[in-house]
Design an enzyme around this catalytic site. Structure first.
Site, short mmCIF file in Angstrom:
data_model
loop_
_atom_site.label_atom_id
_atom_site.label_comp_id
_atom_site.label_asym_id
_atom_site.label_seq_id
_atom_site.Cartn_x
_atom_site.Cartn_y
_atom_site.Cartn_z
N LYS A 38 -64.46 71.65 66.50
CA LYS A 38 -64.90 72.87 67.18
C LYS A 38 -63.76 73.89 67.19
CE LYS A 38 -65.58 75.27 71.34
NZ LYS A 38 -64.93 76.42 70.66
N GLU A 52 -51.86 70.03 73.49
CA GLU A 52 -50.78 71.00 73.33
C GLU A 52 -51.21 72.24 74.09
OE1 GLU A 52 -47.83 70.99 72.37
OE2 GLU A 52 -47.84 69.01 71.43
N CYS A 68 -47.78 79.68 71.35
CA CYS A 68 -47.32 78.89 72.49
C CYS A 68 -45.83 78.60 72.35
CB CYS A 68 -48.13 77.62 72.67
SG CYS A 68 -48.10 76.57 71.26
N GLU A 116 -47.48 82.06 81.82
CA GLU A 116 -47.62 82.38 80.39
C GLU A 116 -48.50 83.62 80.22
OE1 GLU A 116 -49.80 79.70 77.72
OE2 GLU A 116 -48.12 79.90 76.33
#
Ligand code: UN1
Length: 479
Positions: A172, A247, A281, A380
């Site tokens: 996906k 992750e 990231c 973040e």
């Protein structure tokens, strides 16, 4: 109306309607029309992967090598076209897009080779006359859920090891960028994968992702994306007692010490913080600078940022492409406002860039006089926004770098062997970078973080076997 790109379920392309994928450099431009799978279709895909597993997990190594290396060669041959598709759907600059497409080809080539490097151990038992064999075998049906920011490399580094070690896949991709995923599934399908071994289910996380999480028939899930969704993957996977790998976010520091080479420091930080529009990231968003070099560094970095050309991802000479979509742009702009209110000093950038085409263009933003306690230094942002924190010395720099819930990548710019060595040992992160950017890693090396950034075994390189295989032990007494 452009042609509908369908989902691949049990070797058939299926789907009747879909959504338009638009170009963030020009929202009037449609990249393509992509089907959205239903929950029922997702369950059919999982059943197809289950049915295909016994044969694929016992398939010959040359068959696996053949499919993966054929895929690698087609990606290399089409790298300009795939790189352009990537830049048009995600907004990375064309060189970055072509670079990422090339990296996907390299990943498939590396894992094709892994088919021929499978190995195990034989050791003697403590009981005389008995031998022990330790081998690795496939895990089963693997659910692969990927983010929008690396639309071709991350699917490659999850699909290639899953397949080469004999697993079957339900994949996906991010709803925002289905184009590159569709393209690599199409290539793999034409490269000779048997039906059901790789299934593509494009669509919404709340429908397709949820159906994967809820399935009792998915043996492992590998996920890259946000912390919030990662937690949902973890909870559902613990309930199902299945293997999972996550992750997630980062708030990666780059320390710049007084003894740093100024040019290296400016280049390292510019690349880490702002290239790929800061949407990695592994991007560095906390720049921790010691007093002696602080003012010279701020002046040189500000000049470098002012010289960056923000614009259409495809246009020649663009350094920074657009932000991926309206909601990410709003998040970036909101954080820039939060930074000002918190008392940080916006020295350069942060304003929207007007362009002939409607797109999400933002000038990279640098805050100085930030503290590590401010929200802009803790949360973040996932955009081209960096906060610069002034510290007294190396010891304070290291403590500040480690003062975060995340632990993906941690950088230092220094000419001192003593500090570089100490930092490598004491930085709390999965990856430490000395005089190189925090982002932009090699395709054959393990990848992953510690603390709140990651969960489970590392990805990529030969370490990928830890997640995509399970260890089998056999004892044999000679008759
Ligand atoms: C890189 O910096 O080369 O989602 C890769 C991400 C990371 C990949 C970064 N998982 O940004």
């Amino acid at each position: 109306m452009s042609e509908l790109h369908k989902n691949l379920i049990n070797g058939e392309w299926v789907g009747t309607d879909g959504i338009e994928n638009v170009n963030p450099s020009n929202t009037n431009e449609v990249v393509g029309l992509y089907a959205r799978a239903t929950a029922d279709e997702t369950r059919t895909a999982i059943a197809a992967a289950r049915a295909a597993f016994p044969a694929w997990s016992r398939s010959g190594l040359m068959e696996r090598w053949g499919v993966l290396s054929k895929t690698a060669h087609e990606i290399f041959a089409r790298k300009e076209e795939l790189g352009k598709l990537l830049s048009r759907e995600e907004g990375k600059t064309l060189p970055e897009g072509i670079g990422e497409a090339t990296r996907a080809g390299q990943i498939f080539e590396f894992f094709a080779g892994e088919a021929l490097r499978l190995s195990g151990e034989t050791i003697p038992s403590v009981r005389p006359g008995i031998g022990v064999e330790i081998t690795r075998e496939a895990v089963g049906v693997v659910g692969i859920i990927t983010p929008w920011n690396f639309p071709i490399a991350i699917p490659a580094w999850k699909i290639a090891p899953a397949l080469v070690y004999g697993n079957t896949v339900v994949f996906k991709p991010a709803d925002l960028v289905p184009g590159c995923s569709w393209a690599i599934v199409d290539i793999l399908h034409r490269s000779g994968l048997p039906k059901g071994v790789l299934n593509l289910v494009m669509g919404k996380g709340s429908v397709v992702g949820q159906a994967i999480l809820d399935s009792g028939d998915v043996d492992a899930i590998t996920f890259t994306g946000s912390v919030g969704t990662g937690k949902r993957v973890a909870e559902a996977s613990v309930k199902a007692m299945r293997k999972f790998q996550l992750e997630m976010g980062g708030k990666n520091p780059t320390v710049v010490l007084d003894d740093a080479d100024l040019k290296t420091a400016v280049e390292t930080v510019t690349q880490s913080a702002f290239f790929s529009t800061g949407q990695r990231c592994t991007a560095s968003s906390r720049i921790i600078v010691t007093e002696g070099i602080h003012d010279a560094f701020v002046a040189a970095l500000s000049e470098r940022i002012k010289g960056l050309k923000v614009g259409d991802a495809i246009a020649q000479g663009t350094d920074i492409g657009p932000v991926v979509d309206a909601s990410q742009l709003k998040q970036d702009v909101d954080y820039i406002e939060i930074g000002k209110q918190e008392g940080a000093n916006l020295v350069v950038g942060g304003e929207l860039v007007h362009h002939d085409n409607p797109g999400f263009f933002l000038r990279p933003a640098l805050f100085t006089e930030a503290t590590n306690q401010m929200r802009i230094s803790r949360e973040e942002i996932f955009g081209p926004v960096a906060s610069l924190i002034r510290v007294k010395d190396y010891e304070e720099a290291l403590a500040t770098a480690n003062d975060t819930e995340f632990g993906l990548s941690s950088g230092i710019v220094t000419t001192s062997l003593k500090y570089a060595t100490h930092y490598k040992r004491n930085a709390q992160a999965g990856m430490v970078m000395v005089n190189v950017p925090t982002a932009g890693v090699d395709f054959h090396v393990p990848f992953g973080g510690t603390k709140g950034s990651s969960y489970g075994p590392k990805e990529q390189g030969k370490y990928a076997a830890e997640f995509f295989t399970q260890v089998k032990i056999a004892y044999t007494a000679a008759g």
